[in-house]
Scaffold this motif. Structure first.
Motif, PDB file in Angstrom:
ATOM      1  N   SER A  96       0.830  -1.208   0.000  1.00 25.40           N
ATOM      2  CA  SER A  96       0.000   0.000   0.000  1.00 25.40           C
ATOM      3  C   SER A  96       0.861   1.253   0.000  1.00 25.40           C
ATOM      4  O   SER A  96       0.566   2.231  -0.711  1.00 25.40           O
ATOM      5  CB  SER A  96      -0.926  -0.004   1.222  1.00 25.40           C
ATOM      6  N   VAL A  97       1.931   1.235   0.780  1.00 24.03           N
ATOM      7  CA  VAL A  97       2.835   2.394   0.828  1.00 24.03           C
ATOM      8  C   VAL A  97       3.501   2.621  -0.519  1.00 24.03           C
ATOM      9  O   VAL A  97       3.591   3.754  -1.014  1.00 24.03           O
ATOM     10  CB  VAL A  97       3.892   2.193   1.933  1.00 24.03           C
ATOM     11  N   ILE A  98       3.954   1.549  -1.161  1.00 26.29           N
ATOM     12  CA  ILE A  98       4.618   1.669  -2.461  1.00 26.29           C
ATOM     13  C   ILE A  98       3.645   2.173  -3.524  1.00 26.29           C
ATOM     14  O   ILE A  98       3.978   3.042  -4.337  1.00 26.29           O
ATOM     15  CB  ILE A  98       5.219   0.314  -2.868  1.00 26.29           C
ATOM     16  N   LYS A  99       2.408   1.650  -3.523  1.00 26.03           N
ATOM     17  CA  LYS A  99       1.408   2.102  -4.496  1.00 26.03           C
ATOM     18  C   LYS A  99       1.065   3.574  -4.290  1.00 26.03           C
ATOM     19  O   LYS A  99       0.910   4.330  -5.261  1.00 26.03           O
ATOM     20  CB  LYS A  99       0.151   1.243  -4.383  1.00 26.03           C
ATOM     21  N   THR A 100       0.959   3.996  -3.028  1.00 24.77           N
ATOM     22  CA  THR A 100       0.691   5.413  -2.733  1.00 24.77           C
ATOM     23  C   THR A 100       1.827   6.294  -3.241  1.00 24.77           C
ATOM     24  O   THR A 100       1.595   7.382  -3.786  1.00 24.77           O
ATOM     25  CB  THR A 100       0.515   5.606  -1.221  1.00 24.77           C
ATOM     26  N   PHE A 101       3.049   5.818  -3.078  1.00 22.64           N
ATOM     27  CA  PHE A 101       4.205   6.577  -3.560  1.00 22.64           C
ATOM     28  C   PHE A 101       4.161   6.725  -5.070  1.00 22.64           C
ATOM     29  O   PHE A 101       4.437   7.794  -5.615  1.00 22.64           O
ATOM     30  CB  PHE A 101       5.487   5.857  -3.128  1.00 22.64           C
ATOM     31  N   TYR A 102       3.784   5.655  -5.792  1.00 16.96           N
ATOM     32  CA  TYR A 102       3.656   5.726  -7.244  1.00 16.96           C
ATOM     33  C   TYR A 102       2.593   6.746  -7.662  1.00 16.96           C
ATOM     34  O   TYR A 102       2.786   7.511  -8.606  1.00 16.96           O
ATOM     35  CB  TYR A 102       3.298   4.353  -7.808  1.00 16.96           C
ATOM     36  N   VAL A 103       1.460   6.738  -6.952  1.00 15.80           N
ATOM     37  CA  VAL A 103       0.382   7.673  -7.277  1.00 15.80           C
ATOM     38  C   VAL A 103       0.837   9.114  -7.087  1.00 15.80           C
ATOM     39  O   VAL A 103       0.554   9.994  -7.917  1.00 15.80           O
ATOM     40  CB  VAL A 103      -0.863   7.377  -6.410  1.00 15.80           C
ATOM     41  N   LEU A 104       1.580   9.385  -6.024  1.00 13.71           N
ATOM     42  CA  LEU A 104       2.077  10.739  -5.772  1.00 13.71           C
ATOM     43  C   LEU A 104       3.043  11.182  -6.870  1.00 13.71           C
ATOM     44  O   LEU A 104       3.031  12.353  -7.288  1.00 13.71           O
ATOM     45  CB  LEU A 104       2.763  10.798  -4.404  1.00 13.71           C
ATOM     46  N   ILE A 105       3.866  10.264  -7.343  1.00 12.09           N
ATOM     47  CA  ILE A 105       4.795  10.601  -8.428  1.00 12.09           C
ATOM     48  C   ILE A 105       4.026  10.953  -9.695  1.00 12.09           C
ATOM     49  O   ILE A 105       4.346  11.935 -10.384  1.00 12.09           O
ATOM     50  CB  ILE A 105       5.761   9.425  -8.689  1.00 12.09           C
ATOM     51  N   ILE A 106       2.998  10.162 -10.007  1.00 13.98           N
ATOM     52  CA  ILE A 106       2.201  10.425 -11.207  1.00 13.98           C
ATOM     53  C   ILE A 106       1.515  11.785 -11.104  1.00 13.98           C
ATOM     54  O   ILE A 106       1.495  12.565 -12.065  1.00 13.98           O
ATOM     55  CB  ILE A 106       1.165   9.309 -11.411  1.00 13.98           C
ATOM     56  N   ILE A 107       0.962  12.105  -9.930  1.00 13.09           N
ATOM     57  CA  ILE A 107       0.297  13.399  -9.737  1.00 13.09           C
ATOM     58  C   ILE A 107       1.288  14.538  -9.899  1.00 13.09           C
ATOM     59  O   ILE A 107       0.986  15.567 -10.520  1.00 13.09           O
ATOM     60  CB  ILE A 107      -0.370  13.445  -8.349  1.00 13.09           C
ATOM     61  N   ALA A 108       2.496  14.370  -9.350  1.00 15.43           N
ATOM     62  CA  ALA A 108       3.515  15.413  -9.462  1.00 15.43           C
ATOM     63  C   ALA A 108       3.915  15.637 -10.922  1.00 15.43           C
ATOM     64  O   ALA A 108       4.084  16.782 -11.361  1.00 15.43           O
ATOM     65  CB  ALA A 108       4.737  15.037  -8.625  1.00 15.43           C
ATOM     66  N   VAL A 109       4.061  14.546 -11.678  1.00 11.96           N
ATOM     67  CA  VAL A 109       4.427  14.673 -13.092  1.00 11.96           C
ATOM     68  C   VAL A 109       3.332  15.393 -13.871  1.00 11.96           C
ATOM     69  O   VAL A 109       3.606  16.272 -14.697  1.00 11.96           O
ATOM     70  CB  VAL A 109       4.706  13.282 -13.696  1.00 11.96           C
ATOM     71  N   ILE A 110       2.075  15.011 -13.617  1.00  7.86           N
ATOM     72  CA  ILE A 110       0.952  15.670 -14.299  1.00  7.86           C
ATOM     73  C   ILE A 110       0.910  17.151 -13.942  1.00  7.86           C
ATOM     74  O   ILE A 110       0.684  18.005 -14.815  1.00  7.86           O
ATOM     75  CB  ILE A 110      -0.372  14.984 -13.926  1.00  7.86           C
ATOM     76  N   PHE A 111       1.150  17.482 -12.685  1.00  6.29           N
ATOM     77  CA  PHE A 111       1.138  18.882 -12.258  1.00  6.29           C
ATOM     78  C   PHE A 111       2.212  19.690 -12.970  1.00  6.29           C
ATOM     79  O   PHE A 111       1.968  20.814 -13.431  1.00  6.29           O
ATOM     80  CB  PHE A 111       1.345  18.960 -10.742  1.00  6.29           C
ATOM     81  N   ILE A 112       3.411  19.114 -13.091  1.00  4.91           N
ATOM     82  CA  ILE A 112       4.511  19.817 -13.760  1.00  4.91           C
ATOM     83  C   ILE A 112       4.187  20.031 -15.235  1.00  4.91           C
ATOM     84  O   ILE A 112       4.425  21.110 -15.793  1.00  4.91           O
ATOM     85  CB  ILE A 112       5.824  19.020 -13.598  1.00  4.91           C
ATOM     86  N   ILE A 113       3.623  18.994 -15.891  1.00  3.83           N
ATOM     87  CA  ILE A 113       3.290  19.118 -17.309  1.00  3.83           C
ATOM     88  C   ILE A 113       2.244  20.200 -17.526  1.00  3.83           C
ATOM     89  O   ILE A 113       2.360  21.038 -18.431  1.00  3.83           O
ATOM     90  CB  ILE A 113       2.796  17.767 -17.859  1.00  3.83           C
ATOM     91  N   VAL A 114       1.188  20.186 -16.705  1.00  2.00           N
ATOM     92  CA  VAL A 114       0.123  21.196 -16.831  1.00  2.00           C
ATOM     93  C   VAL A 114       0.677  22.587 -16.592  1.00  2.00           C
ATOM     94  O   VAL A 114       0.331  23.541 -17.305  1.00  2.00           O
ATOM     95  CB  VAL A 114      -1.021  20.886 -15.854  1.00  2.00           C
ATOM     96  N   LYS A 115       1.554  22.720 -15.596  1.00  2.00           N
ATOM     97  CA  LYS A 115       2.127  24.033 -15.290  1.00  2.00           C
ATOM     98  C   LYS A 115       2.980  24.553 -16.433  1.00  2.00           C
ATOM     99  O   LYS A 115       2.950  25.741 -16.763  1.00  2.00           O
ATOM    100  CB  LYS A 115       2.955  23.954 -14.005  1.00  2.00           C
TER     101      LYS A 115
END
Length: 245
Positions: A96-115
């Protein structure tokens, strides 16, 4: 007397028969095979026939990769931290911790791209920003009467962002025209709207030329050199001074 003699003879006969029956039961019945045994020898190189994978009976233990070792370490750490039994519960929590970490990375990448997409004037997110002042332009348009354009222009020139400096000059010109009641400022108005409001023919002609320079440089994204900017800035300064004179 005759009876005693008869019994004696019977006993004597039985004693004579007993040893004979014992001898018969103890006879050796072992038979020996005396046939000739021929010796056999292994063929030369017989070991090579049994060296394939089919003859490997010891199962090799695969070495663990870094991710497996990391997951085991994380499960052990979580088990010690939250006082849970090592095993299925600790492994599930680690997953669960590893999957949560992956989700946070994906959100961060999407945020950077949108910005990056929204910030049209920006450079790479880890590089030097094109100009922090660009993000304030929309606010400046709504508050031109309280804006110090002279300071903004100096900052843009120091950063060699001459396009932005030209935009500040244009907004400064609109501010002065509004202060002297030559136009009525409105964010929604176009250059043609302002041009039609100006009644002074000389200022109107100069404003028309200044609008041409502004549209060409700012909206046309024309790359302005230092020498080009000096020529353009002189036109704006002269026009601004002529409005206030």
């Amino acid at each position: 007397m005759k009876n005693h003699l008869f019994f004696f003879l019977i006993i004597l006969n039985l004693s004579c028969l007993y040893p004979q029956s014992a001898d018969v039961s103890l006879k050796d019945t072992l038979s020996i095979d005396q046939s000739i045994v021929s010796s056999r020898n292994f063929e030369n190189g017989f070991k090579e026939k049994y060296t394939g994978k089919a003859y490997e009976y010891e199962e090799a233990v695969a070495s663990k990769g870094w991710f497996t070792r990391f997951k085991e370490w994380l499960a052990e750490s979580l088990s010690n931290l939250f006082d849970i039994d090592q095993g299925t519960d600790a492994e599930s929590l680690a997953d669960s911790v590893i999957k949560t970490f992956y989700v946070l990375i994906i959100i961060a990448v999407i945020f950077i791209i949108v910005k990056l997409i929204m910030n049209k004037e920006g450079r790479w997110v880890f590089g030097k920003s094109a100009n922090k002042s660009i993000l304030k332009v929309d606010d400046i348009e709504n508050n031109i009467h309280t804006t110090d354009f002279n300071t903004l222009i100096l900052n843009a020139v120091n950063e060699t962002n001459y396009r932005l400096a030209v935009r500040y000059y244009y907004l400064w010109l609109l501010k002065e025209l509004t202060n002297y009641h030559l136009i009525t400022y409105d964010v929604e108005k176009t250059n043609s709207d302002y041009l039609n409001e100006i009644t002074n023919e000389q200022i109107k002609a100069n404003f028309n030329y200044a609008s041409y320079l502004y549209n060409y440089i700012w909206y046309g994204e024309f790359k302005v050199s230092k020498e080009d900017f000096e020529k353009v800035s002189r036109n704006f300064v002269q026009l601004i001074n002529s409005v206030s004179s």
